[in-house]
Design an enzyme around this catalytic site. Sequence first.
Site, PDB file in Angstrom:
ATOM      1  CB  SER A   1       4.421   6.309   1.729  1.00 60.94           C
ATOM      2  OG  SER A   1       5.077   6.809   2.860  1.00 60.94           O
TER       3      SER A   1
ATOM      4  N   GLY B   1       0.837  -1.197   0.000  1.00 60.32           N
ATOM      5  CA  GLY B   1       0.000   0.000   0.000  1.00 60.32           C
ATOM      6  C   GLY B   1       0.867   1.240   0.000  1.00 60.32           C
TER       7      GLY B   1
ATOM      8  CB  SER C   1       5.428  -4.312  -2.979  1.00 59.90           C
ATOM      9  OG  SER C   1       4.441  -4.434  -1.992  1.00 59.90           O
TER      10      SER C   1
ATOM     11  CB  SER D   1      -1.457   2.772   3.304  1.00 61.67           C
ATOM     12  OG  SER D   1      -0.422   1.815   3.217  1.00 61.67           O
ATOM     13  N   GLY D   2      -0.384   2.550   6.575  1.00 61.28           N
ATOM     14  CA  GLY D   2      -0.484   1.785   7.824  1.00 61.28           C
ATOM     15  C   GLY D   2       0.206   0.432   7.797  1.00 61.28           C
TER      16      GLY D   2
HETATM   17  P1  ADP Z   1       3.382   2.799   6.075  1.00 61.82           P
HETATM   18  O1  ADP Z   1       4.193   1.757   6.753  1.00 61.82           O
HETATM   19  O2  ADP Z   1       2.313   2.235   5.187  1.00 61.82           O
HETATM   20  O3  ADP Z   1       4.194   3.864   5.405  1.00 61.82           O
HETATM   21  P2  ADP Z   1       2.889   3.773   8.735  1.00 61.82           P
HETATM   22  O4  ADP Z   1       2.374   2.608   9.517  1.00 61.82           O
HETATM   23  O5  ADP Z   1       4.340   4.138   8.887  1.00 61.82           O
HETATM   24  O6  ADP Z   1       2.522   3.564   7.201  1.00 61.82           O
HETATM   25  O7  ADP Z   1       2.043   5.075   9.067  1.00 61.82           O
HETATM   26  C1  ADP Z   1       0.656   5.044   9.243  1.00 61.82           C
HETATM   27  C2  ADP Z   1       0.259   6.226  10.124  1.00 61.82           C
HETATM   28  O8  ADP Z   1      -1.157   6.268  10.256  1.00 61.82           O
HETATM   29  C3  ADP Z   1       0.836   6.137  11.509  1.00 61.82           C
HETATM   30  O9  ADP Z   1       1.227   7.415  11.929  1.00 61.82           O
HETATM   31  C4  ADP Z   1      -0.362   5.632  12.335  1.00 61.82           C
HETATM   32  O10 ADP Z   1      -0.284   6.033  13.680  1.00 61.82           O
HETATM   33  C5  ADP Z   1      -1.522   6.294  11.623  1.00 61.82           C
HETATM   34  N1  ADP Z   1      -2.811   5.613  11.796  1.00 61.82           N
HETATM   35  C6  ADP Z   1      -3.965   6.193  12.183  1.00 61.82           C
HETATM   36  N2  ADP Z   1      -4.973   5.295  12.240  1.00 61.82           N
HETATM   37  C7  ADP Z   1      -4.453   4.115  11.877  1.00 61.82           C
HETATM   38  C8  ADP Z   1      -5.002   2.798  11.734  1.00 61.82           C
HETATM   39  N3  ADP Z   1      -6.296   2.533  11.981  1.00 61.82           N
HETATM   40  N4  ADP Z   1      -4.175   1.819  11.312  1.00 61.82           N
HETATM   41  C9  ADP Z   1      -2.876   2.085  11.039  1.00 61.82           C
HETATM   42  N5  ADP Z   1      -2.297   3.299  11.154  1.00 61.82           N
HETATM   43  C10 ADP Z   1      -3.069   4.320  11.575  1.00 61.82           C
END
Ligand code: ADP
Length: 204
Positions: free
Chosen positions: A34, A32, A106, A36-37
């Site tokens: 950047s 997903g 990816s 996206s969680g």
């Molecule tokens: P990625 O790894 O896809 O780049 P990250 O996990 O580093 O994304 O970042 C996601 C951000 O969104 C974090 O700051 C996290 O705290 C926030 N966030 C808010 N709500 C959620 C949720 N329900 N699930 C995951 N992340 C969330």
Amino acid sequence: MEENIVWHNHRISRAERAEIKNQKPCLIWFTGLSGSGKSTIANALDVALYQRGYHTFLLDGDNVRHGLNKDLGFSDDERVENIRRIGEVSKLFADAGLIVLSAFISPFTSDRRMVRNLFPAGEFIEVFMNTPLEACEERDPKGLYKKARAGEITHFTGIDAPYELPSHPEVTLDTTQYSVDQCVDKLVSYLRDRKLILECSGAG
Ligand code: ADP
């Protein structure tokens, strides 16, 4: 060279290595945009599985680029090689009987398929983090969207580089709809339903 290298079959199979851990080997592949969680949910799932006594290993994009893949840049060829190595390393960890969690943008279907094809059917679980771009950009946890919009980073996925949507992901999660705990619960249920984890002991 390759024709002189003989494959050694191990006396203990990957299934046996996994069985004593009460689990089946698999790769949970978070894909997903950047922000996206991916890292957040992969880490939370890792903790949830660890607390229940399962044996996991988490591979995170940025960390891998500090070591194994530090010789790789961001050209198309190097991005493909980055994912190929991650796939092969994930396979080794799965062969050790572990549940592997990988969090990488990816963006290309072909790369994800390449990794999927390294695994037996049912052992590659593609988790599509279907968080809308606007939400990812608003969160901007690493400040990267801001830099991409300012032209300080180019070829940034979702801004000036494509993200190819997964056509048949095993699990889809939109983190604007579900909390971290709800996302983790969905994934644990998925693993349980498919008997990838066999019984929950310990906390949780
Ligand atoms: P990625 O790894 O896809 O780049 P990250 O996990 O580093 O994304 O970042 C996601 C951000 O969104 C974090 O700051 C996290 O705290 C926030 N966030 C808010 N709500 C959620 C949720 N329900 N699930 C995951 N992340 C969330």
